[in-house]
Design a protein around this motif. Structure first.
Motif, mmCIF file in Angstrom:
data_model
loop_
_atom_site.group_PDB
_atom_site.id
_atom_site.type_symbol
_atom_site.label_atom_id
_atom_site.label_comp_id
_atom_site.label_asym_id
_atom_site.label_seq_id
_atom_site.Cartn_x
_atom_site.Cartn_y
_atom_site.Cartn_z
ATOM 1 N N SER A 1 8.862 -0.862 -7.408
ATOM 2 C CA SER A 1 7.735 -0.524 -8.284
ATOM 3 C C SER A 1 7.535 0.979 -8.342
ATOM 4 O O SER A 1 7.190 1.527 -9.383
ATOM 5 C CB SER A 1 6.435 -1.154 -7.757
ATOM 6 N N ASP A 2 7.699 1.652 -7.190
ATOM 7 C CA ASP A 2 7.388 3.078 -7.121
ATOM 8 C C ASP A 2 8.375 3.846 -6.246
ATOM 9 O O ASP A 2 9.097 4.728 -6.724
ATOM 10 C CB ASP A 2 5.948 3.247 -6.596
ATOM 11 N N ILE A 3 8.441 3.510 -4.941
ATOM 12 C CA ILE A 3 9.114 4.438 -4.020
ATOM 13 C C ILE A 3 10.611 4.611 -4.275
ATOM 14 O O ILE A 3 11.129 5.721 -4.179
ATOM 15 C CB ILE A 3 8.834 4.097 -2.540
ATOM 16 N N GLY B 1 -3.966 0.253 -6.108
ATOM 17 C CA GLY B 1 -2.631 -0.339 -6.020
ATOM 18 C C GLY B 1 -1.837 -0.187 -7.309
ATOM 19 O O GLY B 1 -2.374 -0.321 -8.410
ATOM 20 N N HIS B 2 -0.543 0.126 -7.160
ATOM 21 C CA HIS B 2 0.307 0.301 -8.341
ATOM 22 C C HIS B 2 1.702 -0.253 -8.090
ATOM 23 O O HIS B 2 2.638 0.087 -8.793
ATOM 24 C CB HIS B 2 0.372 1.789 -8.725
ATOM 25 N N GLU B 3 1.838 -1.084 -7.047
ATOM 26 C CA GLU B 3 3.141 -1.658 -6.721
ATOM 27 C C GLU B 3 2.963 -3.169 -6.580
ATOM 28 O O GLU B 3 1.944 -3.615 -6.048
ATOM 29 C CB GLU B 3 3.655 -1.073 -5.396
ATOM 30 N N GLY B 4 3.941 -3.930 -7.024
ATOM 31 C CA GLY B 4 3.824 -5.370 -6.837
ATOM 32 C C GLY B 4 4.784 -6.185 -7.678
ATOM 33 O O GLY B 4 5.444 -5.677 -8.589
ATOM 34 N N ILE C 1 0.867 -1.178 0.000
ATOM 35 C CA ILE C 1 0.000 0.000 0.000
ATOM 36 C C ILE C 1 0.903 1.228 0.000
ATOM 37 O O ILE C 1 1.967 1.227 0.630
ATOM 38 C CB ILE C 1 -0.921 0.018 1.250
ATOM 39 N N CYS C 2 0.475 2.255 -0.709
ATOM 40 C CA CYS C 2 1.269 3.482 -0.854
ATOM 41 C C CYS C 2 0.469 4.655 -0.287
ATOM 42 O O CYS C 2 -0.766 4.627 -0.289
ATOM 43 C CB CYS C 2 1.545 3.691 -2.336
ATOM 44 N N GLY C 3 1.171 5.697 0.145
ATOM 45 C CA GLY C 3 0.506 6.917 0.595
ATOM 46 C C GLY C 3 -0.456 7.452 -0.466
ATOM 47 O O GLY C 3 -1.500 8.038 -0.146
ATOM 48 N N THR C 4 -0.113 7.229 -1.733
ATOM 49 C CA THR C 4 -0.971 7.697 -2.822
ATOM 50 C C THR C 4 -2.334 6.998 -2.772
ATOM 51 O O THR C 4 -3.361 7.602 -3.078
ATOM 52 C CB THR C 4 -0.267 7.442 -4.179
ATOM 53 N N ASP C 5 -2.349 5.716 -2.386
ATOM 54 C CA ASP C 5 -3.636 5.004 -2.263
ATOM 55 C C ASP C 5 -4.505 5.680 -1.194
ATOM 56 O O ASP C 5 -5.725 5.759 -1.335
ATOM 57 C CB ASP C 5 -3.415 3.528 -1.880
HETATM 58 ZN ZN ZN Z 1 3.067 4.388 -4.725
#
Ligand code: ZN
Ligand code: NAD
Ligand code: ZN
Length: 345
Positions: A148-150, A59-62, A37-41
């Motif tokens: 994936s993102d951070i 969700g956009h990471e995985g 889970i990301c802060g963006t979610d």
């Molecule tokens: Zn993110």
């Protein structure tokens, strides 16, 4: 399949939903093995991103295993282990050719936003050949999810846009997962001093463990005065904003030294004041933007050579179907001392 869907501001549900299928020849269907889970979610859930509509899987990471590939996919086959990029990109349009994957003319920042995302058992990834990366043999999946993102966000928008150089004094404002990713990747360039600024003493203690040479606790200390003390009144070579509120961007403008760089990573929901009258006389460069994830191949190599271990950002672990509990913990990150939560299938 099960998926976490957005049901309007403040509402989400872990529901049964139709498994995604191939829609275009360049699509890849991935069975999720680990997501996060990301802060963006949390921003989306609050209703801060109106483009996200009800029923959207977040969700956009995985990471996961390729389940099915479209007829035009050349780089992957069923059974391959893959890292999912938070940005999907064709790799061929004018913007992609400039490395601006976030602005791909047929993709960009859409996963868990304009199309269904990764907090589910399966996800459809458009332009799989350019939006997925093969997982190196033996790689730690928890570390990979951070790519994936951070990690690309911290590296591309914080460190690269901030032009961090060996010996520099840098300040990072915000010790969340993104600020911590700036901290980890800034160390590739051997800065002389890395000062982490946050209001949360537990996060500042972690930052010291992860390589910060100094920390400043906002609320208890005057960040600007402390930075000036540490730098003989000169300020820092690079000030990196990783929160996304006017006060922290203001701090960056005050602490940056002559000839220095401000890199703004945080997403601002409101306008910020830009003090051009003070910045121009200091010859300041300001950069900002969306992550492009065009450094993912390079970051994958740093995992392999042991230069960085982003798995240390993981504080909590859940099963995929404990998604609602995971949100509860992540949504109360300060109280729960949570940084990144991992959900495993
Ligand atoms: Zn993110
Ligand atoms: P987070 O909320 O987990 O962390 C923010 C940190 O800032 C927290 O530790 C909090 O204690 C601290 N903080 C809050 N107010 C502060 C203040 N006034 N002074 C000092 N510290 C303060 O967020 P995150 O997930 O680490 O993300 C950070 C920012 O990066 C967010 O704005 C997020 O939307 C953004 N982001 C940008 C991109 C991009 O493409 N540029 C990608 C991902 C995330
Ligand atoms: Zn493109």
């Amino acid at each position: 399949m099960k998926a976490l869907v957005y049901q309007g501001p403040g509402n989400k549900e872990w529901v049964e939903k139709e498994k995604p299928g191939i829609q275009k020849p360049t699509d890849v269907i991935v069975k999720i093995t680990k997501t996060t889970i990301c802060g963006t979610d949390l921003h989306i859930l609050k209703g801060d991103v109106p483009a996200v509509t009800e029923g959207r899987t977040l969700g956009h990471e995985g990471v996961g295993i390729v389940e099915e590939v479209g007829s035009a996919v050349a780089n992957f086959k069923p059974g391959d282990a893959v890292l999912i990029s938070c940005v999907t990109s064709c790799g061929k349009c004018a913007n992609c050719k400039r490395g601006l994957y976030a602005h791909c003319e047929d993709g960009g920042w859409i996963l868990g936003h304009l199309i269904d995302g990764t907090q589910a058992e399966y996800v459809r990834i458009p332009h799989g050949d350019n939006s997925l990366y093969p997982i190196p043999e033996g790689a730690d999946e928890e570390a990979l999810v951070m790519l994936s993102d951070i990690m690309p966000t911290g590296f591309e928008i914080g460190v690269q846009y901030g032009h961090v150089k060996p010996g520099d004094t840098i300040a990072i404002v915000g010790a969340g997962p993104v600020g911590m990713s700036v901290l980890l990747t800034a160390q590739f360039y051997s800065p002389g001093k890395i000062v982490m600024i946050d209001m949360d003493p537990a996060r500042l203690a972690l930052a010291r463990q992860f390589g910060a040479t100094d920390t400043i606790q906002v609320g208890a200390e005057d960040a600007v005065a402390r930075i000036m003390e540490m730098t003989d009144g000169k300020g820092v070579d690079v000030a990196i904003e990783a929160v996304g509120v006017p006060a922290t961007f203001d701090t960056c403008q005050k602490i940056v030294a002559a000839g220095g760089n401000i890199a703004n990573v945080g997403v601002h929901g409101t306008p910020v004041e830009l003090h051009i009258e003070e910045l121009w006389i200091k010859n300041i460069n300001i950069s900002m933007g969306l992550v492009n994830t065009n450094t993912t191949p390079m970051l994958l190599k740093t995992l392999g050579n042991g230069k960085v271990d982003p798995s240390k950002l993981v504080t909590h672990r859940f099963k995929l179907d404990e998604m609602m509990e995971a949100y509860e913990i992540f949504g109360n990150a300060a109280r729960e001392k949570a940084m990144k939560v991992i959900l495993s299938a």
